[in-house]
Design a protein around this motif. Structure first.
Motif, short mmCIF file in Angstrom:
data_model
loop_
_atom_site.label_atom_id
_atom_site.label_comp_id
_atom_site.label_asym_id
_atom_site.label_seq_id
_atom_site.Cartn_x
_atom_site.Cartn_y
_atom_site.Cartn_z
N ASN A 175 0.86 -1.19 0.00
CA ASN A 175 0.00 0.00 0.00
C ASN A 175 0.89 1.23 0.00
N GLN A 176 0.81 2.00 -1.08
CA GLN A 176 1.60 3.20 -1.20
C GLN A 176 0.70 4.42 -1.14
N GLN A 177 1.16 5.48 -0.51
CA GLN A 177 0.34 6.67 -0.30
C GLN A 177 0.75 7.78 -1.26
N TYR A 178 -0.24 8.36 -1.92
CA TYR A 178 -0.02 9.50 -2.81
C TYR A 178 -1.08 10.57 -2.53
N ASP A 179 -0.82 11.76 -3.04
CA ASP A 179 -1.84 12.81 -2.98
C ASP A 179 -2.80 12.70 -4.17
N VAL A 180 -2.23 12.44 -5.35
CA VAL A 180 -3.02 12.34 -6.58
C VAL A 180 -2.53 11.14 -7.38
N VAL A 186 2.66 12.61 -6.53
CA VAL A 186 1.81 12.29 -7.68
C VAL A 186 2.26 10.98 -8.33
N ALA A 187 1.29 10.12 -8.66
CA ALA A 187 1.58 8.88 -9.39
C ALA A 187 0.86 8.90 -10.73
N LEU A 188 1.62 8.65 -11.79
CA LEU A 188 1.07 8.46 -13.13
C LEU A 188 1.10 6.97 -13.43
N SER A 209 -3.03 4.43 -2.39
CA SER A 209 -4.01 5.24 -1.67
C SER A 209 -3.86 6.70 -2.05
N ALA A 210 -5.00 7.37 -2.22
CA ALA A 210 -4.98 8.80 -2.55
C ALA A 210 -6.38 9.36 -2.37
#
Length: 395
Positions: free
Chosen positions: A3-8, A33-35, A204-205
């Motif tokens: 589980n990785q945490q991002y804002d967007v 941010v993750a693309l 997660s975001a």
């Protein structure tokens, strides 16, 4: 399961996702941010398979304004998108767009032209004889068209180069580019919580952007959102003719919607949308016979010198067609907080990526929009308030 945490998190790393991510990080470098792109070869990407045209010739004010902003962006694009001193070359070729109209469409075209000119677009009306001076091989004796609108600043560019420029810039600003497939948008209590990947991992975001192009309908369905959008396959052909011109000719759009882009010497790109184009995300086949039976006879009517030609290549790509009104769906879905849509461009998405990138970034950050595109809000779908472009069959 990780589980990785991002804002967007962006579902789709095509030109839209990368342009929005770039604009976000330019405004807030602290964002995580993750693309997420399922295929970084972009083999079937609608961006890469686009014909790369940009035009001012629209009938909705906001569409025209987006195109005018694109011209501003492209003027300094190489400098603004440079990474480590390396400037992208997108090959923007402003040969102009020449749109033929018949008598039936003349009134609507005249209204659009007036609006384009009022907003500052470099577009003018040409009579058939004036049109022939610009496109010498046109048949004007048969009375097949009443005149044309000529967008002198319009043109074509290399769509993959634009995508790569935004992608590299976003990554240089801190975006995480992941090659993975999103299987579901996670949510709880009408709030997005992230995405599920095919390998079982969770990102997660609090904000998820649906930038999946023709696959966007499927992505939206995973969180209970039904978009009026279909992935439509359209074929494009490369033809070689005996026609020779010292200059690159303008893009030619016939009243039917058939378009022709001169690539130099005797080579042209040709295509058209048909009502019976397949709805698919898996079929990328193309048929030479479709050109020969449905496009070639019409081309010869308008361009008699095209009676002898050769189809040298072709391809098929996916249009994300908005079946509601044919225009973009931009912004947060009213019934699911944090779920942002950038969908349904119906064939003119590539050219609008610059303005959409800025606008969606401003929406996500809660900033006042530089160019208000609220007319394309998803609210209009729930309120049954379509925004139609026009009756003409544009690219």
């Amino acid at each position: 399961m990780n589980n990785q945490q991002y804002d967007v998190v962006f579902v789709g790393g095509g030109v839209m996702g990368c342009a929005i991510a770039t604009n976000l990080l330019l405004r807030d470098p602290q964002l995580n941010v993750a693309l997420v792109e399922k295929d970084l070869s972009y083999k079937y990407s609608s961006t890469v398979l686009s014909d790369g045209n940009s035009r001012v010739q629209f009938n909705v004010k906001e569409n025209i304004q987006m195109s005018l902003y694109a011209l501003e962006v492209l003027d300094s694009f190489a400098e603004d998108m440079a990474v480590d001193g390396e400037k992208p070359e997108v090959g923007f070729r402003q040969q102009g767009n020449l749109f033929l109209t018949d008598e039936a469409g003349r009134t609507e075209v005249a209204a659009g032209l007036a609006l384009q000119q009022r907003l500052g677009g470099n577009v003018s009306w040409l009579t058939p004889s004036e049109t022939k001076a610009v496109f010498p091989m046109l048949n004007i004796e048969a009375g097949l068209f009443a005149g044309t609108t000529f967008g002198r600043d319009d043109g074509t560019m290399l769509p993959q180069a634009v995508l790569e420029a935004y992608k590299k810039k976003a990554v240089s600003l801190g975006a995480h580019l992941l090659e993975a497939e999103v299987t579901a948008v996670r949510h709880q209590s009408n709030q997005v919580t992230g995405v599920q990947l095919k390998n079982g991992d969770v990102l997660s975001a609090g904000i998820v952007v649906n930038s999946a192009g023709g696959w966007g309908t499927q992505i939206a369905q995973t969180c209970g959102v039904e978009l009026p959008m279909e992935p439509v396959m359209r074929q494009v052909y490369i033809i070689e003719t005996a026609v020779r011109s010292q200059n690159i000719l303008p893009l030619l759009l016939l009243p039917s919607g058939t378009y022709l882009i001169h690539e130099g010497h005797g080579l042209f790109m040709c295509g058209r949308s048909f009502a019976d184009d397949p709805i698919t995300t898996t079929d990328f086949s193309w048929q030479r016979s479709r050109f020969e039976e449905r496009l070639w006879p019409e081309l010869v009517d308008f361009l008699p010198s095209f009676d002898s030609l050769r189809v040298t290549d072709g391809w098929a790509g996916i249009y994300a067609v908005n079946t509601f009104d044919g225009n973009a769906i931009l912004g947060e879905w009213p019934e699911l907080r944090g779920f942002y849509l950038v969908n349904g461009f119906s064939g003119h998405g590539f050219q609008q990526c610059h303005a959409v990138g800025r606008y969606l970034a401003e929406c996500i950050l809660g900033l006042p929009p530089t160019l208000d595109l609220a007319i394309f809000s998803p609210h209009r779908i729930l309120e049954n308030a379509p925004v139609f472009e026009n009756q003409q069959k544009l690219i």
